[in-house]
Design an enzyme around this catalytic site. Structure first.
Site, PDB file in Angstrom:
ATOM      1  N   ASN A 101      33.275  32.619  32.552  1.00  0.00           N
ATOM      2  CA  ASN A 101      33.680  32.968  34.071  1.00  0.00           C
ATOM      3  C   ASN A 101      34.201  31.613  34.915  1.00  0.00           C
ATOM      4  OD1 ASN A 101      31.093  32.650  36.958  1.00  0.00           O
ATOM      5  ND2 ASN A 101      33.185  33.089  36.916  1.00  0.00           N
ATOM      6  N   GLY A 102      35.400  31.669  35.136  1.00  0.00           N
ATOM      7  CA  GLY A 102      35.981  30.546  35.836  1.00  0.00           C
ATOM      8  C   GLY A 102      37.480  30.486  35.741  1.00  0.00           C
ATOM      9  N   ARG A 123      35.255  41.441  35.036  1.00  0.00           N
ATOM     10  CA  ARG A 123      36.481  40.889  35.208  1.00  0.00           C
ATOM     11  C   ARG A 123      37.202  40.815  36.800  1.00  0.00           C
ATOM     12  NH1 ARG A 123      42.430  41.983  33.080  1.00  0.00           N
ATOM     13  NH2 ARG A 123      43.263  39.883  33.390  1.00  0.00           N
ATOM     14  N   ASP A 163      43.312  31.742  29.343  1.00  0.00           N
ATOM     15  CA  ASP A 163      42.588  30.429  29.305  1.00  0.00           C
ATOM     16  C   ASP A 163      41.266  30.642  28.381  1.00  0.00           C
ATOM     17  OD1 ASP A 163      41.427  32.040  31.174  1.00  0.00           O
ATOM     18  OD2 ASP A 163      41.510  30.285  32.524  1.00  0.00           O
ATOM     19  N   CYS A 218      34.967  36.717  36.267  1.00  0.00           N
ATOM     20  CA  CYS A 218      33.694  36.210  37.339  1.00  0.00           C
ATOM     21  C   CYS A 218      32.304  36.528  37.364  1.00  0.00           C
ATOM     22  CB  CYS A 218      34.527  36.383  38.879  1.00  0.00           C
ATOM     23  SG  CYS A 218      35.623  35.529  39.227  1.00  0.00           S
ATOM     24  N   ILE A 251      43.208  37.664  37.787  1.00  0.00           N
ATOM     25  CA  ILE A 251      44.049  36.752  38.969  1.00  0.00           C
ATOM     26  C   ILE A 251      45.236  36.536  38.487  1.00  0.00           C
ATOM     27  CG2 ILE A 251      44.067  34.600  40.230  1.00  0.00           C
ATOM     28  CD1 ILE A 251      41.946  36.256  41.179  1.00  0.00           C
TER      29      ILE A 251
END
Length: 655
Positions: free
Chosen positions: A98-99, A73, A123, A28, A76
């Site tokens: 980021n995402g 970071r 990812d 993030c 999640i």
């Protein structure tokens, strides 16, 4: 209905079931510097430290003599793994990200089939291998929210990209031999070579729109990468291009019921893929249709109780908690509430610090507090953002449809009518005359300009009136409304109202709403996800005929009908309330002293932007009963931003 799949018809409430699991990660906060003169790694570490709130769970860096990239970071999914930066097999392609990429399981399988060696289960690693396969076109294969940087060492080439809608931010600046990028402006400002001069054109646009629109930033020579755009920097030369724009050309609809079924399918799927998380997950629940529909879609697809969070006010005109409770009770959510009172507004300097640029949407206050409340219980929160823009939910769209029937006055009459309208609005507090003044202003403008007038905090005439002579001389010929003209003309919708909706999606949505959500959630290390802004759902919605969205006084027509089986009847029929605050009353009461003291002291007057007597007139006229709350709030937020970021003020962090 039983254990139905998302692709089946949902006219009621399906049985809850466990969610599928996946491995991934969320990063993030990113920052980096590329320079032929060499890069100090400590600078990038300091830039990342400035955005530690975006990622408190860890950090990582790629370091070479002319290129340093870093990240913070917020873990999640795949909490134990998923470190960054990531690279390809031989280390020649490196990325920070980021995402969330929601379709990464399919992407991983595709890349493995193509012979790529993947070291993680996440990812972000997909990006470097997709870049090897497809170059810059990799963005077309991504479904999610993102801002990323890919450094191609062999070509000395940097690729920056931002997601289609603009959920994740990305700032950048360059000189003749270097380029810098970061998730937040305060990160770039850690580099002392970045100038600390206000961009007056950006300020001019801010006063119109309540936010600084991309590609401007409030700081000279610093830009925001617009949503749906790529930036390539190669050997000292940069180029920016758009890779995605919403297609609003209408398709033929033969059966409205089929379209309602399809909407439910898309919403259920968009919600389901955003519920994958190894950390606690919940939802913002305002009591409006959009967030209520998202909560319903969540509850239908999990065996666990959904955690929901609502903000209220003591003023009943702005309090939606009773409506939120109806949904919470219907779906047996684990519901939490907080009442925002003027006593809590001592946080305003901190909010000004969180927002790297002046930001005058007062709903940032409840957004800040609902994020703070949510973070005490969860790490991820879904929301209903995007429903109004995609499906026509704002009451101003009904007004725009009515105004479209009023012919535009002859050009030779327009300036006079506009001046008369401005005079009535500014000088008379009586509601009837103010409405007459507004009607005269609308009649003097074409449709796109009528929309711009609805969106204005300061009209062009009001800016001319409040500016100092020096600022008026510099900015008097700059037309902020041309930004909305461009967005209106860029749309391929077949109606003026359709073009207005698309203009909001490309301007107001990323410039205001998504900035508000990103900044307030990231300030509390909370990730926000927006099912209604899934680009597949948006593309489907964009093709609906406009009368399925707005018909007469009915807003969001097809959306209301599609989610009607899921929600209490009272939510579907009550007037739209919005996520506003009792700002006018606060500025006459608890915030009166703050507004007067801040906007009339020596620091504010010495900036040279505004005539002190004009500012004082706004303040005093508001106290007498006229509503200048939006203009006063915009001036107040600009001044608080100055004190938080360009000067040292008590209680504010130092940049």
């Amino acid at each position: 209905m039983g254990d139905e799949e998302p692709g089946s018809r949902h006219h009621g409430r399906p049985t809850r079931r466990p969610l599928p699991t996946a491995h991934g990660e969320t990063m993030c906060g990113i920052a980096g510097v590329i320079s032929s003169a060499g890069v100090d790694p400590d600078l990038v570490r300091d830039m990342c430290q400035a955005i530690r709130h975006r990622g408190p769970d860890g950090e990582g860096y790629h370091v070479e003599p002319t290129a340093v990239m870093g990240m913070r970071r917020l873990a999640i999914i795949d909490v134990a793994g998923g470190q960054q930066p990531v690279s390809n097999e031989d280390g020649t392609v490196v990325a920070v990200f980021n995402g969330e990429i929601y379709n990464f399981p399919e992407l991983r399988r595709h890349l493995l089939d193509r012979g790529h060696l993947l070291k993680s289960e996440g990812d972000s690693e997909c990006l470097v291998h997709l870049y090897e396969e497809y170059g810059d076109d990799l963005v077309h294969r991504l479904r999610g929210m993102f801002a990323f940087a890919i450094w191609d060492r062999s070509k000395q080439r940097l690729l920056l990209a931002r997601d289609r809608v603009g959920k994740k931010p990305l700032y950048w600046c360059r000189d003749h031999q270097s380029i810098r990028f970061a998730s937040e402006l305060k990160s770039l400002m850690r580099d002392q070579s970045v100038p600390r001069e206000v961009d007056l054109v950006a300020l001019h646009h801010y006063l119109t729109y309540q936010y600084v629109p991309a590609p401007w930033s409030i700081i000279q020579n610093v830009q925001k990468l617009p949503p749906g755009h790529l930036l390539v920097w190669e050997r000292g030369v940069e180029s920016v291009r758009q890779y995605w724009q919403l297609d609003s050309s209408p398709r033929t609809v033969l059966n409205e019921q089929d379209e309602e079924d399809r909407l439910r399918e898309l919403l259920l799927e968009a919600t389901r893929i955003r519920m994958m998380s190894e950390r606690p997950l919940g939802a913002f629940l305002s009591g409006g249709i959009d967030s209520s529909a998202v909560v319903a879609a969540m509850a239908m697809q999990t065996s666990e109780r959904v955690r929901t969070f609502s903000i209220g006010f003591e003023d009943a005109r702005f309090d939606e908690r009773s409506h939120a409770r109806l949904v919470a009770q219907r779906y047996d959510t684990d519901h939490h509430e907080l009442v925002v009172t003027p006593a809590l507004l001592d946080v305003l300097p901190q909010i000004a610090w969180c927002f790297d640029e002046p930001f005058a949407d007062s709903s940032a206050i409840p957004s800040y507090y609902v994020a703070q409340l949510s973070r005490q219980h969860v790490t991820v929160a879904l929301n209903g953002d995007g429903g109004d823009e995609c499906f026509g939910g704002y009451l101003r769209y009904v007004l725009a449809a009515r105004l479209s029937k009023i012919p535009v006055c002859p050009s030779f009459l327009a300036p006079g009518l506009s001046r008369l309208g401005t005079m009535l609005i500014r000088r008379d507090s009586r509601t009837l005359l103010r409405r007459a003044g507004r009607a005269l202003q609308y009649a003097s403008r074409p449709q796109s300009r009528r929309h711009a007038l609805m969106m204005s905090y300061f009209t062009p005439e009001q800016k001319t009136w409040v500016y100092t002579d020096a600022l008026r001389a510099q900015l008097g010929e700059i037309d902020s409304y041309s930004l909305l003209d461009d967005a209106y003309l860029a749309s391929n919708a077949d109606t003026g109202l359709g073009r207005i909706l698309q203009a909001d999606i490309s301007t107001y949505l990323p410039g205001d709403l998504l900035v508000k959500v990103d900044i307030t959630t990231m300030a509390h290390s909370l990730e926000a996800r927006s099912p209604l802004l899934d680009h597949k759902l948006m593309e489907w919605a964009a093709g609906l005929p406009i009368d399925l969205k707005i018909r007469g006084k009915e807003t969001k027509r097809i959306f209301r009908r599609a989610v009607a089986p899921w929600l209490p009847d009272t939510l579907l029929t009550r007037p739209k309330q919005g996520f506003g605050v009792p700002l006018a009353a606060w500025l006459r009461g608890e915030l009166r002293e703050l507004a007067f003291d801040t906007l009339t002291d020596h620091s504010a007057r010495s900036r040279g932007y505004f005539r002190p007597e004009a500012v004082l007139h706004l303040l005093q006229s508001h106290q007498r009963g006229a509503d200048h709350s939006r203009q006063i709030w915009a001036l107040l937020q600009l001044e608080l931003w100055h004190r938080a970021h360009l000067t040292t003020a008590p209680g504010c962090p130092v940049p």
